[in-house]
Design a protein around this motif. Sequence first.
Motif, PDB file in Angstrom:
ATOM      1  N   UNK A   1       0.875  -1.359   0.041  1.00 45.19           N
ATOM      2  CA  UNK A   1       0.094  -0.209  -0.096  1.00 45.19           C
ATOM      3  C   UNK A   1       0.737   1.186   0.105  1.00 45.19           C
ATOM      4  N   UNK A   2       2.149   1.101   0.314  1.00 42.17           N
ATOM      5  CA  UNK A   2       2.957   2.113   0.298  1.00 42.17           C
ATOM      6  C   UNK A   2       3.888   2.250  -0.720  1.00 42.17           C
ATOM      7  N   UNK A   3       3.546   1.287  -1.939  1.00 44.57           N
ATOM      8  CA  UNK A   3       4.487   1.310  -3.020  1.00 44.57           C
ATOM      9  C   UNK A   3       5.665   0.668  -3.035  1.00 44.57           C
ATOM     10  N   UNK A   4       5.853  -0.097  -2.127  1.00 45.76           N
ATOM     11  CA  UNK A   4       6.948  -0.851  -1.924  1.00 45.76           C
ATOM     12  C   UNK A   4       6.974  -2.226  -2.634  1.00 45.76           C
ATOM     13  N   UNK A   5       7.827  -2.794  -2.850  1.00 43.13           N
ATOM     14  CA  UNK A   5       8.085  -4.240  -3.342  1.00 43.13           C
ATOM     15  C   UNK A   5       8.664  -5.226  -2.168  1.00 43.13           C
ATOM     16  N   UNK A   6       7.609  -5.607  -1.348  1.00 40.69           N
ATOM     17  CA  UNK A   6       8.384  -6.541  -0.279  1.00 40.69           C
ATOM     18  C   UNK A   6       8.754  -7.977  -0.929  1.00 40.69           C
ATOM     19  N   UNK A   7       9.754  -8.363  -0.363  1.00 40.50           N
ATOM     20  CA  UNK A   7      10.003  -9.726  -0.567  1.00 40.50           C
ATOM     21  C   UNK A   7      10.199 -10.532   0.556  1.00 40.50           C
ATOM     22  N   UNK A   8       9.647 -11.786   0.823  1.00 45.24           N
ATOM     23  CA  UNK A   8       9.878 -12.735   1.918  1.00 45.24           C
ATOM     24  C   UNK A   8      11.014 -13.562   1.894  1.00 45.24           C
ATOM     25  N   UNK A   9      11.652 -13.591   3.183  1.00 43.92           N
ATOM     26  CA  UNK A   9      12.873 -14.554   3.338  1.00 43.92           C
ATOM     27  C   UNK A   9      12.372 -15.543   4.119  1.00 43.92           C
ATOM     28  N   UNK A  10      12.514 -16.960   3.837  1.00 46.18           N
ATOM     29  CA  UNK A  10      12.503 -18.021   4.674  1.00 46.18           C
ATOM     30  C   UNK A  10      13.511 -19.135   4.646  1.00 46.18           C
ATOM     31  N   UNK A  11      13.599 -19.779   5.745  1.00 46.41           N
ATOM     32  CA  UNK A  11      14.739 -20.631   5.640  1.00 46.41           C
ATOM     33  C   UNK A  11      14.245 -22.025   5.022  1.00 46.41           C
TER      34      UNK A  11
END
Length: 345
Positions: free
Chosen positions: A73-83
């Motif tokens: 919603x803030x215009x970001x491109x989040x990415x998830x990091x998981x083991x």
Amino acid sequence: MVSEAPPFWWTKADWRAYGLWPFSWIYGRISGWRMDHARRATVQVPIICVGNFTVGGAGKTPTAIALARAARKRGLKPGFLSRGYGGSLDVTTVVDLSHHRARDVGDEPLLLAREGLAVVCRRRVEGARRLVAEGADLIIMDDGFQSARLAFDFSLLVIDSRRGIGNGFLIPSGPVRAPIRQQIRHASALLKIGNGDRADALIRRAARAGKQIYEANVMHLDDGSLKDVPVLAWAGIADPEKFFRTVRETGAVLAESRSFPDHHHFSEDEIADLLDHAAAQGHQLLTTAKDMVRLEPGHGRAAELMEKSRVIDVEVRFDDPASPGKIIDAALKAARARSLRKGRK
């Protein structure tokens, strides 16, 4: 990391907890030292770590998803990091829903990948760098708080208000992953999920240490059609009782329940037993999204179990709807300050 928490971890400490205490003391010294002194790598984008104090589920994955939605919603491109717990791949991997299965990358990364870019990697620094290379401008770590591999710009520790920290002992005497003092010191904020009181003492301790306290609930997204329906609920998650409570909250009649270990891959016999028993009793099968993805791609009777089981979807809702955005903003601010400090050196 221990993946299966023995039941005595979640009850009042007894002879088993005290008998293992010398090993817990050693574990605590090592884990606490690592959190305080390990050299942490940095990347050029903000990192939010969603962790918890203990082994076992506390609501980290739905919390990570809620933060990712706020970031978009803030215009970001989040990415998830998981083991990638429960997966077999030992290389840095961008999760592809059309190609990967739970046996490859783990069940939680598949749920995260439905929301956006997700990378699994046993070596978290490599995974973070891969996310940056893939275009992520914000990294949300699902777990990894105690690993001390990366420098976090915001660390949110999730705690289940019904389970708290169990007997309060460190592994292997109890479920606590590192000394509470160090964990609170390195946390930015705590998120209390639910309306229980088992976390209250810890919440007060964190508040006295100046940590921000957020509150939320895990809400089911059922449409009301399960009311008065007799069901057989099955779940292979860290805290199956949490799911069974959710089933009751929908108004369904919990006629039977079946629990399996966290990240469990179901055998043909287990699948057949669920199907045949539900059919014989006339019960609707219910499960979690996390369990359902472990059945994909649905060979043999797994396809039948997928077809006949209904998923109860859930989401984390903060008491203050503005809270996820505040967490995102705090992480961005901390990352800018980190970048300025680095530029002065």
